[in-house]
Design a protein around this motif. Structure first.
Motif, mmCIF file in Angstrom:
data_model
loop_
_atom_site.group_PDB
_atom_site.id
_atom_site.type_symbol
_atom_site.label_atom_id
_atom_site.label_comp_id
_atom_site.label_asym_id
_atom_site.label_seq_id
_atom_site.Cartn_x
_atom_site.Cartn_y
_atom_site.Cartn_z
ATOM 1 N N TRP A 143 -2.092 -3.027 3.764
ATOM 2 C CA TRP A 143 -2.690 -4.078 3.662
ATOM 3 C C TRP A 143 -1.577 -5.226 4.283
ATOM 4 O O TRP A 143 -0.471 -5.125 3.659
ATOM 5 C CB TRP A 143 -2.680 -4.514 1.959
ATOM 6 C CG TRP A 143 -3.712 -5.604 1.842
ATOM 7 C CD1 TRP A 143 -4.151 -6.622 2.775
ATOM 8 C CD2 TRP A 143 -3.801 -6.399 0.505
ATOM 9 N NE1 TRP A 143 -4.678 -7.660 2.165
ATOM 10 C CE2 TRP A 143 -4.413 -7.405 0.694
ATOM 11 C CE3 TRP A 143 -3.537 -5.816 -0.714
ATOM 12 C CZ2 TRP A 143 -5.023 -8.327 -0.316
ATOM 13 C CZ3 TRP A 143 -4.039 -6.653 -1.972
ATOM 14 C CH2 TRP A 143 -4.571 -7.711 -1.640
ATOM 15 N N GLU A 152 -7.260 3.720 -3.897
ATOM 16 C CA GLU A 152 -6.038 3.469 -3.763
ATOM 17 C C GLU A 152 -5.703 2.694 -2.564
ATOM 18 O O GLU A 152 -6.244 3.014 -1.320
ATOM 19 C CB GLU A 152 -5.017 4.573 -3.747
ATOM 20 C CG GLU A 152 -4.663 5.035 -5.091
ATOM 21 C CD GLU A 152 -3.600 6.373 -4.746
ATOM 22 O OE1 GLU A 152 -2.424 6.138 -4.333
ATOM 23 O OE2 GLU A 152 -3.978 7.309 -4.897
ATOM 24 N N VAL A 153 -4.894 1.567 -2.516
ATOM 25 C CA VAL A 153 -4.599 0.723 -1.319
ATOM 26 C C VAL A 153 -3.681 1.668 -0.419
ATOM 27 O O VAL A 153 -2.549 1.962 -1.018
ATOM 28 C CB VAL A 153 -3.861 -0.826 -1.603
ATOM 29 C CG1 VAL A 153 -3.763 -1.220 -0.442
ATOM 30 C CG2 VAL A 153 -5.016 -1.529 -2.719
ATOM 31 N N CYS A 154 -4.012 1.501 0.674
ATOM 32 C CA CYS A 154 -3.073 2.240 1.623
ATOM 33 C C CYS A 154 -2.392 1.303 2.556
ATOM 34 O O CYS A 154 -1.308 1.742 2.647
ATOM 35 C CB CYS A 154 -3.931 3.348 2.596
ATOM 36 S SG CYS A 154 -4.730 4.640 1.838
ATOM 37 N N GLY A 192 0.806 -1.237 0.012
ATOM 38 C CA GLY A 192 -0.026 0.172 -0.087
ATOM 39 C C GLY A 192 0.855 1.142 -0.211
ATOM 40 O O GLY A 192 1.799 1.312 -0.008
ATOM 41 N N TYR A 238 -7.221 -4.573 6.005
ATOM 42 C CA TYR A 238 -7.030 -3.848 4.698
ATOM 43 C C TYR A 238 -7.569 -2.331 4.744
ATOM 44 O O TYR A 238 -8.465 -2.177 5.208
ATOM 45 C CB TYR A 238 -7.545 -4.675 3.595
ATOM 46 C CG TYR A 238 -7.708 -4.155 2.210
ATOM 47 C CD1 TYR A 238 -6.843 -4.335 1.385
ATOM 48 C CD2 TYR A 238 -8.776 -3.286 2.104
ATOM 49 C CE1 TYR A 238 -7.043 -3.866 0.066
ATOM 50 C CE2 TYR A 238 -9.283 -2.865 0.671
ATOM 51 C CZ TYR A 238 -8.127 -2.921 -0.299
ATOM 52 O OH TYR A 238 -8.222 -2.459 -1.526
ATOM 53 N N CYS A 239 -6.882 -1.467 3.997
ATOM 54 C CA CYS A 239 -7.617 -0.216 3.944
ATOM 55 C C CYS A 239 -7.375 0.343 2.728
ATOM 56 O O CYS A 239 -6.098 0.491 2.299
ATOM 57 C CB CYS A 239 -6.905 0.808 5.067
ATOM 58 S SG CYS A 239 -7.919 2.367 4.845
ATOM 59 N N SER A 240 -8.394 0.747 1.875
ATOM 60 C CA SER A 240 -7.897 1.741 0.652
ATOM 61 C C SER A 240 -9.034 3.033 0.927
ATOM 62 O O SER A 240 -10.127 3.067 1.409
ATOM 63 C CB SER A 240 -8.362 0.955 -0.749
ATOM 64 O OG SER A 240 -9.800 0.550 -0.718
#
Lengths: 421, 283
Positions: free
Chosen positions: A380, A376-378, A271, A370-372
């Motif tokens: 993971w 956009e994946v920030c 990310g 997980y965070c996007s």
């Protein structure tokens, strides 16, 4: 022959040197940095700082003829490095390995497949890359084609294959290698369920035929199913080696240790880092922090983070999932499932997910986080934390629910009625 | 290792030792064992090259044909370089053959390791196989051109002589020079991608500093200087073999070319073997 070691590894270590370079978002920064780097390299001979990283440290073990050994460990534990050294792709920094017998290693399905070539041509090419002789490939050709179930498309370029067909063909070639020692890296994590079963069957045959195999996997179920022995790696060192059951237990234990460690120091994340998870804590519904939860009680999971976002965001997707000790995905918690509630972001804060009544079997669950943001994946992280749940009195009857009643517990009402005809 | 399959299992299985810094004792034997892979890689590159191209293999002929006409025009017509008793296009064609061989072998070998990164990071085989297969591809291209050149020369009245039998020696020469240079470039490119940009640059300059479009025996003042380009000897050799007695040999020049080629090759092999163990880590 049965008890002689065919692979013996002594004090194996592997060091990588990592270069640190700052990230640049615009051309001016990049140019400035490049100029400075060149200048420094010109004066001192080195452009940027380097850091040593030991992917493996003093690893020693032996594998005997006919053993099927599972190598388990979380991401970044050094499993792949170990396999790469064993298959002579890269060199150890120190230590010694001696291997007796013909080795075939499969670190990837379909290495060297060329999309423009037909299935037939790729069988020959891939076979040669894996070390088979032309005559050997010709002899096994029909068997390979039958195993892959691609007879009709043999003369079609593989770029027109469905991904399932592609994987089947690739595995079929590899499965017919017939080596004395087989080294496999998670190739089974591909294909549809039915084909996976077939691959596991083929792996089982290897084990039964008395051939030696090393098998890296995240899937505890297949490790338990296939392996006679397990080696657990964590941070480049061997934690345990022994029978499969104890190795799997030890693996889960290495996962548990992470719970106390703050996530911010974990290197194995993906990310852009504009939002980074720092820690995960568990609370009961009144907000008091807990370390373990009873099945049937409520829990709030707090995902602590820091973020460099300061402006408006359109869209945020936060999620974590739970896998049981066999590696089977049990469930997923995600804000998008509940209709994307707005979750404002602060420089430092936490997302809270409340689970009013836990309804899965007691045990240790491995969680990925997980965070996007705005697509956009920030951040993971695999195996980010462990969710441990104790068996509890789910139905409020004063008794524990028997363990053989399945993995999921459901709220239920029973009644009895007369049907009139 | 694959011998095990053919021999009865009674034979002692080979023991393999992996250690840090160990230059494998079996390297050259392994190289021989993997010769089929070399063939397969070359076959793959040739097979794939003209896929989805309407003109297909014709491109192998169109390119040198256009280049021959262009160079004949520039050197023969514009610069009015002397051609001796050979038609100018034929002179250029005989020079272009080794140049084509070199440039395709050199650029192929130079980009070979990075171009096969997916193999390098996932499978073991002696890495020299990869640049070698690029040489094989270039050699096959040359064969096609050569088969066309001999009848063309005959049309111009230049008949093949016994000297043609010596051509393989010069072909080998061109390949070894390309290998020497290509090994340097490909091993350096693994770590420093800058070297990718150097290959086209070398080729652009090379076509002029190599006597492709002119002959050296009419430039006595420049001869020794030109000989520092190892390809000069090869190009002279090709002309000597293909065009018959009208071209004479310049032995000192050939010696210089030979010495430089030998140094280039030895250095390239040394550097490649030295760095090859780290390819998978840095690629």
């Amino acid at each position: 022959m049965a008890n002689t070691p065919v692979i013996s590894v002594e004090n194996l270590s592997k060091r990588y040197v990592i270069g640190h370079e700052a990230r640049h978002d615009n051309l001016r920064d990049t140019l400035q940095h490049t100029a400075r780097k060149l200048w420094r390299r010109f004066r001192w001979g080195t452009g940027f700082q380097t850091e040593e990283f030991w992917a493996l440290r003093d690893v020693s073990f032996e594998v005997k003829q006919g053993e099927v050994v599972g190598i388990i460990g979380r991401n970044g534990a050094g499993k792949s490095t170990l396999l790469k050294i064993l298959s002579r792709i890269t060199e150890p920094t120190t230590g010694r390995i001696s291997i007796t017998g013909r080795v075939a290693s499969l670190l990837e399905v379909g290495t060297g497949f060329h999309p423009e070539l037909s299935g037939r041509e790729n069988i020959f090419l891939n076979g040669a890359i894996l070390g088979m002789k032309r005559t050997e490939i010709r002899r096994k050709f029909d068997e390979i084609v039958a195993f892959a179930e691609v007879e009709k498309f043999l003369d079609t370029p593989v770029k027109y294959y469905s991904s399932g067909m592609y994987v089947r063909l690739a595995f079929a070639v590899a499965a017919h290698l017939d080596p004395e020692i087989l080294i496999v890296d998670e190739v089974l994590a591909v294909g549809d369920a039915e084909f996976q079963k077939k691959c596991l069957g083929k792996m089982g045959e290897v084990a039964e035929a008395g051939r030696t195999a090393l098998f890296v996997s995240h899937n505890m179920a297949s490790v338990q199913h296939l392996c006679t022995r397990g080696i657990v790696l964590a941070e480049g060192k061997i934690v345990t080696q022994g029978n499969t059951a104890s190795a799997v237990q030890a693996y889960l234990h290495t996962a548990r240790v992470v719970q106390g460690i703050e996530l911010q120091h974990r290197p194995d994340r993906k990310g852009n880092g504009k939002l980074r998870f720092l820690a995960v804590t568990f609370h009961d519904l009144t907000g008091k922090q807990v370390t373990s939860i009873l099945c049937g009680s409520g829990v709030s999971v707090r995902l602590h983070y820091e973020s460099t976002y300061n402006g408006q965001i359109r869209d945020i997707d936060v999620a974590f999932n739970l896998r049981n000790d066999a590696g089977v995905l049990i469930t997923c918690f995600a804000n998008i499932q509940t209709g994307r509630p707005r979750l404002p972001i602060h420089a430092r804060g936490y997302f809270e997910c409340a689970w009013p009544k836990t309804n899965i079997r007691g045990g240790e669950y491995d969680c990925a986080l997980y965070c996007s943001i705005d697509g956009e994946v920030c951040d993971w992280l695999q195996n980010a934390f462990v969710f441990s749940l104790e068996d509890g009195d789910f139905f409020g009857t004063g008794h524990l629910v028997p363990r053989d009643h399945g993995d999921v517990l459901c709220e239920q009402q029973w009644s009895s009625c007369v049907s009139c005809s | 290792m694959s011998d095990v399959v053919e021999n009865p299992p009674a034979t002692e299985p080979p023991e393999l030792v992996i250690e840090a810094g160990r230059t494998e004792a079996h390297y050259w034997r392994d190289l021989w064992r993997y010769r089929e892979l070399l063939g397969f890689l070359a076959w793959r590159d040739i097979k794939v090259r003209y896929k989805q191209a309407v003109l297909g293999v014709a491109w192998a002929v169109i390119q040198p044909a256009v280049q021959t006409l262009l160079l004949s025009f520039v050197f023969g017509k514009l610069a009015r370089m002397p051609a001796g008793d050979v038609p100018y296009p034929l002179l250029v064609l005989a020079g272009l053959l080794p140049w084509q061989l070199f440039s395709s072998a050199f650029s192929g070998a130079g980009s070979s390791i990075v171009g096969n990164a997916n193999l390098i990071s996932k499978v073991y085989f002696p890495r020299l196989i990869v640049p070698f297969s690029a040489l094989a591809v270039a050699l096959i291209d040359l064969t096609v051109l050569l088969v066309l050149t001999v009848p063309i020369a005959a049309c111009f009245g230049v008949m093949p002589t016994w000297r043609l039998l010596l051509l393989p020696a010069f072909i080998l020469g061109a390949l070894l020079i390309a290998l020497g240079a290509g090994l340097w470039i490909t091993a350096l490119t693994v770590k420093y991608r800058d070297f990718r940009f150097i290959t086209p640059f070398i080729l652009q300059i090379g076509v002029f500093v190599t006597p492709v479009g002119y002959r050296t025996d009419f430039l006595p003042n420049w001869r020794d200087l030109l000989a520092f380009n190892p390809l000069t000897g090869v190009v002279d050799g090709f002309r000597w073999c293909l065009l018959g007695g009208t071209t004479e040999f310049y032995v000192p020049g050939l010696m210089i070319s030979f010495a430089i080629a030998a140094v280039l090759l030895a250095g390239g092999l040394w550097y490649f073997r030295k760095t090859e163990r780290q390819f998978a880590d840095v690629i």
